[in-house]
Design an enzyme around this catalytic site. Structure first.
Site, short mmCIF file in Angstrom:
data_model
loop_
_atom_site.label_atom_id
_atom_site.label_comp_id
_atom_site.label_asym_id
_atom_site.label_seq_id
_atom_site.Cartn_x
_atom_site.Cartn_y
_atom_site.Cartn_z
N ALA A 208 42.11 34.39 43.07
CA ALA A 208 43.44 34.68 42.55
C ALA A 208 43.39 35.59 41.32
O ALA A 208 42.43 35.49 40.55
CB ALA A 208 44.12 33.36 42.18
N GLY A 210 44.30 37.95 43.51
CA GLY A 210 44.16 38.46 44.86
C GLY A 210 43.93 39.94 45.05
O GLY A 210 43.99 40.42 46.17
N LYS A 212 41.19 41.59 45.08
CA LYS A 212 40.06 41.82 45.99
C LYS A 212 40.34 41.23 47.37
O LYS A 212 39.92 41.78 48.38
CB LYS A 212 38.78 41.27 45.37
CG LYS A 212 38.46 42.00 44.07
CD LYS A 212 37.33 41.40 43.30
CE LYS A 212 37.23 42.04 41.93
NZ LYS A 212 38.35 41.72 41.02
N ASP A 227 40.54 29.40 45.38
CA ASP A 227 40.66 29.39 43.93
C ASP A 227 41.03 27.96 43.53
O ASP A 227 41.69 27.25 44.29
CB ASP A 227 41.74 30.37 43.45
CG ASP A 227 41.53 30.80 42.00
OD1 ASP A 227 41.05 31.93 41.77
OD2 ASP A 227 41.83 29.98 41.10
N ASP A 269 33.82 36.67 42.40
CA ASP A 269 34.35 37.40 41.22
C ASP A 269 34.53 36.31 40.15
O ASP A 269 35.61 35.77 39.99
CB ASP A 269 35.68 38.05 41.60
CG ASP A 269 36.25 38.91 40.49
OD1 ASP A 269 35.49 39.30 39.59
OD2 ASP A 269 37.47 39.17 40.51
N CYS A 322 34.17 41.00 35.15
CA CYS A 322 34.79 42.06 34.35
C CYS A 322 34.34 41.87 32.90
O CYS A 322 35.15 41.70 32.00
CB CYS A 322 36.31 42.04 34.47
SG CYS A 322 37.05 40.45 34.04
C1 SAM Z 1 38.16 36.87 37.48
S1 SAM Z 1 39.39 35.82 38.13
C2 SAM Z 1 39.49 36.36 39.80
C3 SAM Z 1 40.26 37.64 40.01
C4 SAM Z 1 40.46 37.95 41.49
N1 SAM Z 1 39.20 37.97 42.21
C5 SAM Z 1 41.18 39.26 41.73
O1 SAM Z 1 40.55 40.26 42.06
O2 SAM Z 1 42.42 39.27 41.62
C6 SAM Z 1 38.52 34.32 38.29
C7 SAM Z 1 39.24 33.24 39.08
O3 SAM Z 1 38.32 32.16 39.23
C8 SAM Z 1 39.05 30.96 39.31
N2 SAM Z 1 38.10 29.87 39.05
C9 SAM Z 1 37.50 29.55 37.89
N3 SAM Z 1 36.65 28.53 38.08
C10 SAM Z 1 36.72 28.19 39.40
C11 SAM Z 1 36.09 27.19 40.19
N4 SAM Z 1 35.23 26.32 39.67
N5 SAM Z 1 36.40 27.13 41.51
C12 SAM Z 1 37.31 28.00 42.04
N6 SAM Z 1 37.93 28.96 41.33
C13 SAM Z 1 37.64 29.05 40.02
C14 SAM Z 1 40.15 31.14 38.27
O4 SAM Z 1 41.24 30.30 38.57
C15 SAM Z 1 40.46 32.64 38.42
O5 SAM Z 1 41.58 32.81 39.28
#
Ligand code: SAM
Length: 389
Positions: A208, A210, A212, A227, A269, A322
């Site tokens: 999220a 989203g 990617k 997520d 990510d 990032c």
């Molecule tokens: C860098 S953001 C992702 C951005 C997304 N890939 C995009 O391109 O829009 C990291 C995401 O990892 C999720 N997250 C963090 N720890 C997590 C976990 N243990 N399990 C699943 N999701 C996790 C967060 O809620 C966040 O939405």
């Protein structure tokens, strides 16, 4: 939510946008603003003194937003009514009379500059200073080549990409309602470009909101978007609905979850310090202390270990952050390769002119790259392949 956060939420949109612009301009230049203030006061003000805060906001508006002097004074003084009004009036008056210099390459917080100088060198620190002075361009990712070719503006720096100078509401740009594109920094679009086209089932493991997931779905993969944040996944679902793209969504913590069967490819990510996004979010520079980066690195290693077990033999694991911290990028991948010898790095191709793949095979995006075209967010991504097909 505390009272200040609630008050900020209740502001009319125009006031909220102005407040956010003032805060952003202040954070972009904080060390230089403090130096100006300290140069105009007889005794140094404490860091958390209200007078210093009000002066920072006023100077940032002058330098970053071009606010007229009379407006600065008339908005600053009521903030210190019943307090250090004379002091603020005096310092502001002195600085405005002397003339406030335009700060074109503001210093970053000292701890960040020291860390980045040690990791990347002085040139990168200087490029980061130039980069933080201005709001970055707007990058759009397109669902398909036809939608991109119809879009009337901007430069294309990679397939399915356009870069615009626009800073207004993105919903007013052509094709938004039709879901032809979404906002995504060009650097952030690189990891999904590393997923092999032959991968059928792909897991986007921290998906999220989203960006990617949409790239992967647009490239015709069968995508599972996982997520742990329900509210962020709701934004991902809205994005999919707008663009008409499809993915299965799963609300789960990747540290506990297991798939029924492994995937052809996994994109991780990972959550990180986000220091690569400092141009848009200068506040990240003040949050990313060394201990926070270490905690983040520990979580990233645990997530990488989980993700490794979900990749089919012969399949791909693309890792991304990032972040401009080697502890969240390069060092995580070297540690993972030592712990999981069945993985090797697949050398990344040069996806964008000006982002040369590192000799170790990953892509490291640094301040200064593509500077003439408007730069990129700091980013790291590596493509790992599991042995045995
Ligand atoms: C860098 S953001 C992702 C951005 C997304 N890939 C995009 O391109 O829009 C990291 C995401 O990892 C999720 N997250 C963090 N720890 C997590 C976990 N243990 N399990 C699943 N999701 C996790 C967060 O809620 C966040 O939405």
């Amino acid at each position: 939510m505390d009272n200040a956060a609630q008050a900020a939420r209740d502001l009319p949109p125009a006031d909220a946008a102005l407040a956010s612009a003032i805060a952003g301009e202040t954070l972009r230049r904080l060390p230089d603003l403090d130096a100006l203030i300290d140069g105009a006061t007889k005794q140094p003000l404490p860091d958390d003194a209200k007078a210093r805060m009000v002066l920072r906001l006023a100077l940032a508006q002058k330098i970053g937003l071009g606010t007229p002097d009379h407006a600065l004074v008339s908005t600053a003084l009521p903030l210190v009514d019943g307090g250090p009004r004379r002091l603020v009036h005096g310092v502001l008056g002195t600085l405005l009379r002397k003339g406030i210099p335009q700060i074109d390459a503001p210093a970053l917080p000292e701890a960040v500059e020291d860390r980045w100088r040690a990791a990347w060198g002085e040139e990168v620190v200087q490029a980061a200073r130039r980069a933080i002075a201005n709001r970055p361009a707007l990058d759009l990712s397109f669902a398909d080549a036809a939608a991109e070719s119809e879009f009337p503006e901007g430069a294309s720096l990679a397939p399915l990409h356009r870069r615009l100078d626009a800073h207004g509401s993105v919903t007013m740009l052509p094709g938004f309602g039709e879901g032809h594109w979404w906002v995504q920094d060009l650097a952030s679009s690189l990891p999904a470009r590393l997923i092999p086209q032959t991968a059928k089932r792909v897991l986007d493991a921290c998906a999220a909101p989203g960006g990617k997931t949409m790239q992967l779905a647009a490239a015709s993969h069968e995508v599972t978007a996982l997520d742990r944040s329900e509210s962020r996944l709701a934004r991902l679902a809205d994005n999919l609905a707008r663009t008409g793209l499809k993915a299965e969504t799963v609300v789960a913590d990747a540290l506990d979850w297991s798939p029924a069967e492994p995937f052809d490819a996994v994109l991780l990510d990972a959550p990180c310090s986000a220091t690569g996004t400092f141009r848009r979010h200068p506040e990240v520079l003040y949050r990313a202390r060394r201990d926070i980066i270490e905690q983040s690195a520990d979580l990233q290693s645990r997530l990488l270990a989980r993700a490794a077990s979900w990749v089919k033999p012969g399949g791909s694991l693309v890792y991304a952050v990032c972040s401009l911290e080697p502890g969240e990028g390069e060092e995580r991948i070297e540690a993972m390769l030592a712990d999981f010898p069945e993985f090797r790095i697949e050398p990344a191709p040069a996806l964008v002119d000006g982002v040369t793949p590192h000799p170790r095979g990953w892509l490291r995006v640094l301040p200064g790259m593509l500077e003439g075209e408007g730069g990129l967010d700091g980013f790291f991504t590596a493509h790992l392949v599991r042995s045995g097909a």
